[in-house]
Design an enzyme around this catalytic site. Structure first.
Site: not given
Length: 281
Positions: A179, A238
């Site tokens: 990611r 995050c």
């Protein structure tokens, strides 16, 4: 007072201690009701249930991330209803190695309550050890929680932009490597990362069993990147400001106190198309 981690044996000895308050934070991003169903099917005796979207976040807006911070007064009122006050030792747990429960750990610290610990290895270990499980709702004596917000714990997108441009600290991204590199993105509309960020997946805080590494090992892990840079020059992020709390907790457990959270994280960053996006390493 326990302020980072607690083991199942210690918690089991305090199940009948009225000063100890246990909160079940199980949650699945792809199925927001899964945690509530799991709680109804069985939970640690006395545990209250905290829902990530409804209790530990405020409503999403066009310029927010996926899990905006809750309004402090609203959260404080809920904490009081859950029986938490300044004398409570809070224990939070989930079934995902602390990835969800760390959010409530961080929120309580943000509101000035330091006596909160994450149950290491969580509910699965509790079940594996055949410790008691309840299905009934706990009997709660409501109280009042008086927050004292620690504004220094949290930063916004402007702070992150200025910090990375000036190279005045470290921005650590707790998302999975694929990611971060922008190769896979199932949750957010844009793939990639903030330029200047360093990828340190939150799973690296754990050993091969899923248990948190020792304080010495965690200190070595983070200092291998930070060197002599002090912890208060570190910002964790995050996808939406949830799993990054796991890394704040890990640094705290390692004795590296003072790291900040970019609560909006990637999902907020990308709401403004003028903010730069990077891909690859």
């Amino acid at each position: 007072m326990l302020t980072t981690l607690v083991d199942t044996e210690t918690l089991s000895r305090h199940l009948d201690d009225p000063r100890w308050v246990v909160v079940d934070c199980r949650f699945v991003l792809s199925d927001p009701e899964a945690g509530r169903r799991a709680y109804a099917a069985g939970h640690i005796p006395g545990a209250r249930y905290a829902h990530l979207n409804e209790d530990l976040s405020s409503p999403v807006t066009p310029v927010s991330g996926r899990h905006p911070l809750p309004v402090p007064g609203t959260l404080a009122e809920k904490l009081g209803r859950w029986g938490i006050d300044r004398n409570s030792q809070v224990v939070v747990y989930d079934d995902s190695f602390g990835a969800m429960a760390a959010r409530l750990w961080w929120l309580l610290r943000w509101l000035g309550h330091e006596a909160v610990a994450l149950l290491d290895l969580g509910y699965p270990k509790w079940v594996r050890e055949k410790r008691p499980i309840a299905t009934e709702l706990p009997k709660i004596q409501p109280t009042q929680f008086h927050p004292t917000i620690n504004h220094a714990m949290c930063v916004d997108a402007d702070y992150v932009m200025q910090m990375t441009r000036a190279k005045a600290g470290f921005l650590l991204d707790a998302r999975a490597e694929e990611r971060f590199r922008g190769e896979v993105e199932l949750l957010d509309k844009v793939a990639g990362h903030i330029p200047g960020a360093i990828n340190m997946p939150y799973e690296d805080n754990l050993d091969f069993t899923g248990e948190f590494m020792s304080d010495e090992a965690l200190r070595e892990h983070y200092q291998s990147v930070l060197g002599q840079v002090p912890p208060d020059k570190v910002v964790h992020m995050c996808g939406s400001g949830v799993t990054a709390c796991h890394s704040v907790l890990a640094m705290e457990h390692a004795g590296l106190s003072g790291a900040k959270l970019y609560a909006g994280s990637w999902s907020e960053w990308i709401t403004d198309p003028t903010r730069a996006v990077a891909k690859g390493e």
